[in-house]
Write a protein that holds these residues in place. Structure first.
Motif, short mmCIF file in Angstrom:
data_model
loop_
_atom_site.label_atom_id
_atom_site.label_comp_id
_atom_site.label_asym_id
_atom_site.label_seq_id
_atom_site.Cartn_x
_atom_site.Cartn_y
_atom_site.Cartn_z
N UNK A 89 0.80 -1.23 0.00
CA UNK A 89 0.00 0.00 0.00
C UNK A 89 0.82 1.28 0.00
N UNK A 90 2.15 1.19 -0.07
CA UNK A 90 3.00 2.37 0.04
C UNK A 90 2.83 3.33 -1.13
N UNK A 91 2.50 2.78 -2.32
CA UNK A 91 2.35 3.62 -3.49
C UNK A 91 3.65 3.96 -4.16
N UNK A 92 4.77 3.43 -3.67
CA UNK A 92 6.07 3.72 -4.28
C UNK A 92 6.12 3.18 -5.71
N UNK A 93 6.64 3.99 -6.61
CA UNK A 93 6.68 3.61 -8.02
C UNK A 93 8.09 3.31 -8.49
N UNK A 94 8.20 2.36 -9.42
CA UNK A 94 9.46 2.03 -10.08
C UNK A 94 9.24 2.24 -11.58
N UNK A 95 10.11 3.04 -12.18
CA UNK A 95 9.97 3.36 -13.61
C UNK A 95 11.01 2.58 -14.41
N UNK A 96 10.56 1.90 -15.44
CA UNK A 96 11.43 1.15 -16.33
C UNK A 96 11.25 1.70 -17.75
N UNK A 97 12.36 2.03 -18.41
CA UNK A 97 12.31 2.59 -19.75
C UNK A 97 13.02 1.68 -20.74
N UNK A 98 12.53 1.71 -21.95
CA UNK A 98 13.21 1.00 -23.03
C UNK A 98 14.26 1.91 -23.62
N UNK A 99 15.51 1.46 -23.55
CA UNK A 99 16.62 2.21 -24.14
C UNK A 99 17.31 1.34 -25.18
N UNK A 100 17.83 1.97 -26.19
CA UNK A 100 18.58 1.24 -27.21
C UNK A 100 20.02 1.11 -26.70
N UNK A 101 20.48 -0.15 -26.56
CA UNK A 101 21.74 -0.44 -25.87
C UNK A 101 22.61 -1.34 -26.72
N UNK A 102 23.91 -1.05 -26.72
CA UNK A 102 24.85 -1.86 -27.51
C UNK A 102 25.29 -3.13 -26.78
N UNK A 103 24.63 -3.45 -25.65
CA UNK A 103 24.92 -4.66 -24.86
C UNK A 103 26.35 -4.67 -24.30
N UNK A 104 26.92 -3.48 -24.17
CA UNK A 104 28.27 -3.39 -23.63
C UNK A 104 29.36 -3.64 -24.66
N UNK A 105 29.00 -3.79 -25.92
CA UNK A 105 29.99 -4.00 -26.99
C UNK A 105 30.36 -2.65 -27.58
N UNK A 106 31.59 -2.26 -27.38
CA UNK A 106 32.00 -0.90 -27.73
C UNK A 106 32.08 -0.65 -29.23
#
Length: 234
Positions: A90-107
């Protein structure tokens, strides 16, 4: 008075042993270490539509399930989702997750995969996070069996094995690039540039720890405050 204190102590110990503690709110439920469930949430799709319902996030599979009021379930991948908000009750705390375009750590690649990241703040440097999981042999890990009971990052999968959640931090830059923080303190101060000394002074003054998530957010927020102040000055 002594008798009342004794009875109170016994009552508190009884609640702890029974698994009840009225002042603690369960943040979210994990049926498995890489699966989280929230009773309420919303998902904004890339199409512009918004859907609401209880959420189940399969972190390893990169799938978010939304349970509709009629009992049906929508399964969505990052390709379909702009962002989603998971809400604790019941706390109402929110967690936001966004879709980002990511190179998977490959430089050295131009390929960027749509990927879910949890957004921890917002500003010139936006701190985002993913999870990885470490499996440990409880019988061969000295002191681990006792520690995991008090550490919310540990999950006891059976009598022999325990799994631990490990946060992996990244920074989203204004140009949309996602930078891995392999060495959180060192890599952040490279990004802080000529504000690095001011941030270090703030960290010392406030006795902040880069290994504590909320304090890490405070450090990045302080840099963002300095950066925005400089921008307004010009």
């Amino acid at each position: 008075m002594k008798k009342k204190l004794t009875n109170l102590t016994i009552g508190l110990l009884t609640m702890i042993c029974a698994g009840f503690w009225p002042s603690i709110t369960i943040a979210q439920y994990r049926p498995a270490i890489d699966i989280q469930e929230w009773p309420k949430g919303k998902v904004v799709l890339t199409s512009g539509d918004t859907i609401y319902g209880a959420l189940t996030y399969h972190r390893t599979q990169e799938i978010i399930n939304v349970q509709h009021s009629d009992g049906s379930i929508s399964s969505l991948s990052p390709v379909n989702v702009e962002y989603f908000v998971a809400q604790e009750m019941p706390s109402g705390r929110s967690h936001i997750f966004r879709t980002l375009r990511w190179d998977m750590g490959r430089e050295y690649t131009e390929f960027k995969k749509p990927t879910f990241f949890e957004e921890l703040n917002r500003g010139p440097l936006t701190l985002v996070m993913r999870e990885t999981y470490i499996r440990r042999d409880a019988n061969n890990s000295r002191g681990l069996a006792g520690n995991y009971l008090y550490d919310p990052s540990f999950y006891n999968t059976n009598s022999q094995w325990m799994e631990q959640v490990k946060e992996l931090y990244y920074v989203l830059l204004p140009d949309g690039n996602v930078i891995s923080l392999r060495n959180v303190r060192k890599d952040l101060h490279i990004l802080f540039g000529n504000r690095s000394k001011e941030v270090k002074s703030y960290v010392r003054q406030k006795k902040l720890d880069y290994d504590k998530p909320h304090e890490l957010v405070a450090i990045v927020n302080y840099f963002n405050t300095l950066s925005l102040a400089t921008s307004r000055a010009f």
